[in-house]
Design an enzyme around this catalytic site. Structure first.
Site, PDB file in Angstrom:
ATOM      1  N   SER A 119      42.596  40.494  41.028  1.00  0.00           N
ATOM      2  CA  SER A 119      43.964  40.368  41.510  1.00  0.00           C
ATOM      3  C   SER A 119      44.595  39.037  41.112  1.00  0.00           C
ATOM      4  O   SER A 119      45.746  38.779  41.447  1.00  0.00           O
ATOM      5  CB  SER A 119      43.993  40.516  43.039  1.00  0.00           C
ATOM      6  OG  SER A 119      43.053  39.663  43.649  1.00  0.00           O
ATOM      7  N   HIS A 140      44.559  46.489  37.658  1.00  0.00           N
ATOM      8  CA  HIS A 140      44.637  46.066  39.056  1.00  0.00           C
ATOM      9  C   HIS A 140      45.251  47.133  39.958  1.00  0.00           C
ATOM     10  O   HIS A 140      46.460  47.360  39.948  1.00  0.00           O
ATOM     11  CB  HIS A 140      45.447  44.766  39.155  1.00  0.00           C
ATOM     12  CG  HIS A 140      45.536  44.238  40.547  1.00  0.00           C
ATOM     13  ND1 HIS A 140      46.646  43.586  41.035  1.00  0.00           N
ATOM     14  CD2 HIS A 140      44.642  44.273  41.581  1.00  0.00           C
ATOM     15  CE1 HIS A 140      46.443  43.241  42.289  1.00  0.00           C
ATOM     16  NE2 HIS A 140      45.245  43.652  42.643  1.00  0.00           N
ATOM     17  N   GLU A 152      48.819  47.570  38.294  1.00  0.00           N
ATOM     18  CA  GLU A 152      49.220  46.544  37.332  1.00  0.00           C
ATOM     19  C   GLU A 152      48.299  46.598  36.121  1.00  0.00           C
ATOM     20  O   GLU A 152      47.070  46.577  36.275  1.00  0.00           O
ATOM     21  CB  GLU A 152      49.134  45.154  37.963  1.00  0.00           C
ATOM     22  CG  GLU A 152      50.243  44.840  38.936  1.00  0.00           C
ATOM     23  CD  GLU A 152      50.145  43.429  39.494  1.00  0.00           C
ATOM     24  OE1 GLU A 152      51.189  42.784  39.657  1.00  0.00           O
ATOM     25  OE2 GLU A 152      49.021  42.973  39.786  1.00  0.00           O
TER      26      GLU A 152
END
Length: 291
Positions: A119, A140, A152
């Site tokens: 992250s 992510h 992501e």
């Protein structure tokens, strides 16, 4: 490249959620962890969450059994190497992630794509420790994975277009939405979210408000579904602190300095829901603020 088989390293909250959505979408999944108890708990959690989906009519009973049959748990890291795509979902510590990729490297197929569910940690830096930086990127997922829509996708400096396109295709097959983020500390979501949580901890630390008043203010005043301190407990205070440290060190700006109270909670082992204590105490029937 068509991806059919996916290896997931780490059977915790994120790993089992990723295994859940991948297997439900029809991918064969190899789920790895260093602990048999963690693997057993992961399969149990996936079964429970699939059953909940079936009870709500979102999937069928047949989907539940077929999804579970696609997931093969293993304690052997080498088993993960014989897959088309590897998603590392271990703890948010760079040294641990680097060691995993180094141990995995001899077992990989030539075409295997490597990704990390980090992250906040630099994708370019993680990729540089492997033999395939062009086939390495950030993948992510948001927590809880079966519910949250966003993924992501983060390219390192060497990530090639085919790798990015292959991962984007996987996201589309899952029925989720991909957001392309540049490889800067904490990417998009956590670059915005974590400083807000850290500021909420400062607000508590400085006595501006109590745990309850801070969370209620953001829920009722900003229409947030969950207060920032409640959300921090859900994410894990150790993870929040790790991300703030990455932001502080990577961007060299004092506005990202982790609140000393956040550090103190982590030092005490009060990490949130996963340890039953954080900004709330979860050991009773109803969560109770700890400050």
């Amino acid at each position: 490249m068509e991806i059919k088989k996916i290896g997931i390293i780490g059977a915790g909250q994120m790993g089992n959620g990723i295994a859940h959505v991948m297997a439900l979408a029809g991918y064969d999944v190899v789920l790895n962890d260093v602990n048999q108890q963690s693997l057993d708990a992961a399969i149990s959690t996936i079964h429970k969450n699939l059953t909940r989906q079936a009870d709500r009519g979102k999937i069928t009973e047949s989907d539940v059994s077929q999804t579970l049959a696609r997931i093969v748990p293993t304690l052997t890291l080498a088993d993960v190497g014989a897959t088309d795509l590897v998603i590392e979902a271990a703890t948010e510590r760079e040294t641990v992630k680097q060691a995993i990729f180094e141990d995995l490297q001899p077992h990989l197929l030539p075409h295997t794509i490597l990704t990390s569910n980090t992250s906040s940690i630099s994708i370019t830096r993680l990729a540089s420790r492997t033999d395939r930086p062009e086939r390495f990127m950030g993948f992510h997922f948001m927590n809880p994975v079966p519910i949250m829509q966003l993924v992501e996708l983060i390219r390192g400096i060497a990530t090639d277009e085919e790798t990015f396109a292959s991962c984007r295709t996987v996201v589309e097959r899952l029925g989720k939405t991909a957001a392309s983020a540049e490889d800067f500390p904490a990417f998009i979501v956590n670059r915005i979210l974590m400083p807000m949580i850290n500021e909420a901890v400062y607000t508590l630390y400085e006595g501006v408000g109590s745990v309850k008043s801070i969370d209620e203010s953001m829920k009722l005043g900003a229409n947030h579904p969950m207060g920032p301190l409640e959300l921090a407990d859900f994410i894990g205070l150790d993870t929040c602190l790790a991300i703030m440290n990455v932001l502080h060190e990577g961007l060299a700006d004092t506005k990202y300095r982790p609140c000393p109270l956040l550090t103190k909670y982590v030092e005490a082992g009060w990490l949130g829901r996963k340890t039953q204590r954080g900004f709330y105490d979860y050991r009773g029937d109803t969560p109770v603020p700890t400050r």
